[in-house]
Motif scaffolding. Structure first.
Motif, mmCIF file in Angstrom:
data_model
loop_
_atom_site.group_PDB
_atom_site.id
_atom_site.type_symbol
_atom_site.label_atom_id
_atom_site.label_comp_id
_atom_site.label_asym_id
_atom_site.label_seq_id
_atom_site.Cartn_x
_atom_site.Cartn_y
_atom_site.Cartn_z
ATOM 1 N N MET A 176 -6.234 -6.755 3.680
ATOM 2 C CA MET A 176 -6.212 -7.771 2.629
ATOM 3 C C MET A 176 -6.198 -7.133 1.242
ATOM 4 S SD MET A 176 -9.232 -8.362 0.745
ATOM 5 C CE MET A 176 -10.976 -7.995 0.832
ATOM 6 N N LEU A 177 -6.662 -5.865 1.144
ATOM 7 C CA LEU A 177 -6.675 -5.171 -0.150
ATOM 8 C C LEU A 177 -5.264 -5.043 -0.709
ATOM 9 C CD1 LEU A 177 -8.832 -3.615 -1.963
ATOM 10 C CD2 LEU A 177 -7.856 -1.540 -0.972
ATOM 11 N N GLY A 178 -4.307 -4.788 0.185
ATOM 12 C CA GLY A 178 -2.923 -4.672 -0.249
ATOM 13 C C GLY A 178 -2.410 -5.953 -0.870
ATOM 14 N N TRP A 179 -2.770 -7.098 -0.270
ATOM 15 C CA TRP A 179 -2.343 -8.393 -0.824
ATOM 16 C C TRP A 179 -2.969 -8.603 -2.203
ATOM 17 C CZ3 TRP A 179 0.616 -12.322 1.782
ATOM 18 C CH2 TRP A 179 0.788 -13.485 1.013
ATOM 19 N N VAL A 180 -4.237 -8.282 -2.339
ATOM 20 C CA VAL A 180 -4.914 -8.438 -3.633
ATOM 21 C C VAL A 180 -4.290 -7.506 -4.674
ATOM 22 C CG1 VAL A 180 -7.123 -8.193 -4.847
ATOM 23 C CG2 VAL A 180 -7.067 -9.176 -2.552
ATOM 24 N N ALA A 181 -3.892 -6.310 -4.243
ATOM 25 C CA ALA A 181 -3.230 -5.373 -5.155
ATOM 26 C C ALA A 181 -1.903 -5.942 -5.645
ATOM 27 C CB ALA A 181 -2.999 -4.035 -4.454
ATOM 28 N N ALA A 182 -1.226 -6.686 -4.772
ATOM 29 C CA ALA A 182 0.081 -7.247 -5.127
ATOM 30 C C ALA A 182 -0.029 -8.486 -5.998
ATOM 31 C CB ALA A 182 0.860 -7.586 -3.854
ATOM 32 N N THR A 183 -1.109 -9.262 -5.827
ATOM 33 C CA THR A 183 -1.199 -10.572 -6.474
ATOM 34 C C THR A 183 -2.339 -10.709 -7.479
ATOM 35 O OG1 THR A 183 -2.637 -11.468 -4.736
ATOM 36 C CG2 THR A 183 -0.244 -11.639 -4.398
ATOM 37 N N ASN A 184 -3.304 -9.793 -7.431
ATOM 38 C CA ASN A 184 -4.521 -9.894 -8.253
ATOM 39 C C ASN A 184 -5.234 -11.220 -7.993
ATOM 40 O OD1 ASN A 184 -6.479 -9.027 -10.055
ATOM 41 N ND2 ASN A 184 -5.415 -9.845 -11.859
ATOM 42 N N ILE A 221 -16.312 12.822 -6.081
ATOM 43 C CA ILE A 221 -15.017 12.881 -6.768
ATOM 44 C C ILE A 221 -14.056 11.844 -6.180
ATOM 45 C CG2 ILE A 221 -12.954 14.302 -7.127
ATOM 46 C CD1 ILE A 221 -14.821 16.735 -7.336
ATOM 47 N N PHE A 222 -14.051 11.736 -4.849
ATOM 48 C CA PHE A 222 -13.176 10.763 -4.197
ATOM 49 C C PHE A 222 -13.560 9.332 -4.562
ATOM 50 C CE2 PHE A 222 -10.479 12.413 -0.508
ATOM 51 C CZ PHE A 222 -10.193 13.590 -1.167
ATOM 52 N N THR A 223 -14.864 9.064 -4.692
ATOM 53 C CA THR A 223 -15.316 7.722 -5.081
ATOM 54 C C THR A 223 -14.801 7.366 -6.473
ATOM 55 O OG1 THR A 223 -17.336 7.920 -3.756
ATOM 56 C CG2 THR A 223 -17.321 6.262 -5.486
ATOM 57 N N ILE A 224 -14.987 8.283 -7.405
ATOM 58 C CA ILE A 224 -14.545 8.048 -8.792
ATOM 59 C C ILE A 224 -13.027 7.881 -8.862
ATOM 60 C CG2 ILE A 224 -14.397 9.075 -11.096
ATOM 61 C CD1 ILE A 224 -17.098 10.490 -10.410
ATOM 62 N N LEU A 225 -12.313 8.787 -8.168
ATOM 63 C CA LEU A 225 -10.853 8.714 -8.183
ATOM 64 C C LEU A 225 -10.366 7.433 -7.496
ATOM 65 C CD1 LEU A 225 -9.837 12.407 -7.322
ATOM 66 C CD2 LEU A 225 -9.572 11.226 -9.519
ATOM 67 N N GLY A 226 -10.997 7.085 -6.361
ATOM 68 C CA GLY A 226 -10.571 5.910 -5.615
ATOM 69 C C GLY A 226 -10.713 4.629 -6.416
ATOM 70 N N ILE A 227 -11.903 4.427 -6.974
ATOM 71 C CA ILE A 227 -12.138 3.206 -7.760
ATOM 72 C C ILE A 227 -11.288 3.217 -9.028
ATOM 73 C CG2 ILE A 227 -13.864 1.896 -9.053
ATOM 74 C CD1 ILE A 227 -15.935 2.862 -7.004
ATOM 75 N N GLY A 228 -11.160 4.394 -9.646
ATOM 76 C CA GLY A 228 -10.362 4.509 -10.870
ATOM 77 C C GLY A 228 -8.895 4.199 -10.639
ATOM 78 N N VAL A 229 -8.330 4.768 -9.592
ATOM 79 C CA VAL A 229 -6.916 4.534 -9.285
ATOM 80 C C VAL A 229 -6.687 3.073 -8.916
ATOM 81 C CG1 VAL A 229 -5.056 5.064 -7.660
ATOM 82 C CG2 VAL A 229 -6.421 6.915 -8.624
ATOM 83 N N LEU A 230 -7.562 2.502 -8.093
ATOM 84 C CA LEU A 230 -7.408 1.098 -7.715
ATOM 85 C C LEU A 230 -7.572 0.167 -8.921
ATOM 86 C CD1 LEU A 230 -9.319 0.975 -4.284
ATOM 87 C CD2 LEU A 230 -6.848 1.056 -4.675
ATOM 88 N N TYR A 231 -8.416 0.573 -9.870
ATOM 89 C CA TYR A 231 -8.620 -0.248 -11.073
ATOM 90 C C TYR A 231 -7.342 -0.325 -11.912
ATOM 91 C CZ TYR A 231 -10.928 -2.332 -15.108
ATOM 92 O OH TYR A 231 -11.284 -3.186 -16.130
ATOM 93 N N THR A 232 -6.545 0.744 -11.874
ATOM 94 C CA THR A 232 -5.285 0.722 -12.636
ATOM 95 C C THR A 232 -4.313 -0.305 -12.054
ATOM 96 O OG1 THR A 232 -4.246 2.470 -11.308
ATOM 97 C CG2 THR A 232 -5.521 3.167 -13.243
ATOM 98 N N ILE A 233 -4.512 -0.662 -10.786
ATOM 99 C CA ILE A 233 -3.676 -1.708 -10.179
ATOM 100 C C ILE A 233 -4.154 -3.065 -10.668
ATOM 101 C CG2 ILE A 233 -2.947 -2.798 -8.011
ATOM 102 C CD1 ILE A 233 -3.366 -0.077 -6.648
#
Length: 301
Positions: free
Chosen positions: A156-164, A102-114
């Motif tokens: 670095m994930l945070g930077w990618v989330a901010a800039t794509n 459940i955490f895997t699905i939610l994690g990837i899903g939520v991050l994908y919305t970014i």
């Protein structure tokens, strides 16, 4: 009496949930991701920050749950881990797997919305941690090298989330936390050497608490500090560190290097614990300094 039993049971369920997902570690990863986001964002979005925090927590929680499923028999052999929910018999493998899935699905899903790149790096992190790093821990000290990759992704994930976008800036943030992983985990591997040995884990680069391990720890500590100071020279695009902030980071680095040399000199578990604590302090304050420096510079401009 029933109310007391119910309270104890609920507390146990909550505690086990925290332990199976390693909430403390997960929150430290969220902190790193948020720091990376604040460094990369031109305009801060509260919605994105919340999604990044949730996605990061789910991502790390899933990795930790899968890890504890795979290592349940080995965890039972070590003092540090024998009371974890699965080896202690308080949680079934099926329950832990359900949480991890459940955490895997939610994690990837939520991050994908970014944005898709953030989700991709999140998925890579889970895969490497559970499918490569975890099995290698009982086979080769090189597992620490593999584990350093997912361990370095959050900053670095945070930077990618901010800039794509993945470029020199998030690459530098990744490199800082990548090199930092080695002295941090080798320090842990040193003072937990006997307990790790019971589970068949050989985390130190030479496999022993010897001068070779201590020398490599010093080398990677120095590399960590060097990587942390590179942005002051203006080679890293939009990721820049002012000279004043660089002095602060250098001072923090000096403390960590001091304790790395202290481990080489004393070769004790106490010295290893001191280095581990110094490493945690270093990476936390480094991220605070980086973020504060960016926003203070913008105010002055």
């Amino acid at each position: 009496m029933e109310a007391i039993e119910t309270s104890v049971k609920q507390h146990s369920i909550v505690s086990d949930f925290k332990e199976i997902t390693k909430m403390g570690l997960s929150l430290s990863v969220v902190f790193s991701s948020i720091a990376g986001y604040l460094l990369g964002a031109e305009t801060v979005s509260v919605k994105t920050l919340i999604f990044l925090a949730l996605g990061g927590y789910f991502m790390v929680g899933a990795s930790n749950a899968f890890n504890q499923i795979i290592e349940k028999d080995l965890d039972a052999l070590m003092e540090r881990t024998k009371n974890r929910p699965i080896p202690a018999g308080r949680m079934s493998v099926n329950t832990a797997f359900l949480i991890a899935a459940i955490f895997t699905i939610l994690g990837i899903g939520v991050l994908y919305t970014i944005n898709p790149q953030t989700a991709m790096f999140g998925a890579i992190s889970i895969f490497l941690y559970t499918s490569v790093y975890t099995p290698l821990k009982t086979k080769t000290p090189l597992s620490v090298f593999v584990g350093a990759i997912p361990g370095a992704i959050p900053f670095m994930l945070g930077w990618v989330a901010a800039t794509n976008d993945f470029g020199i800036e998030p690459g530098t943030l990744f490199a800082i936390q990548f090199f930092w992983q080695f002295p941090h985990f080798w320090a842990i591997g040193w003072f937990l050497y006997d307990d790790y040995k019971k589970g068949g884990f050989y985390m130190l680069p030479t496999g022993k608490r010897d001068r070779g391990t201590a020398v490599q720890t010093i080398m990677y500590t120095i590399w960590t500090v060097i990587m942390s100071l590179i942005p002051v020279f203006g080679f890293t695009g939009k990721l820049y560190l002012s000279p004043i902030a660089a002095v602060v980071v250098g001072g923090l680095g000096f403390v960590m290097i001091y304790y790395a040399f202290k481990l080489f000199k004393n070769m004790t578990s106490h010295a290893a614990k001191q280095l581990m604590l110094a490493s945690v302090l270093y990476i936390t304050l480094l991220q605070v300094v980086y973020v504060a420096d960016k926003f203070l510079r913008h105010l002055w401009i």
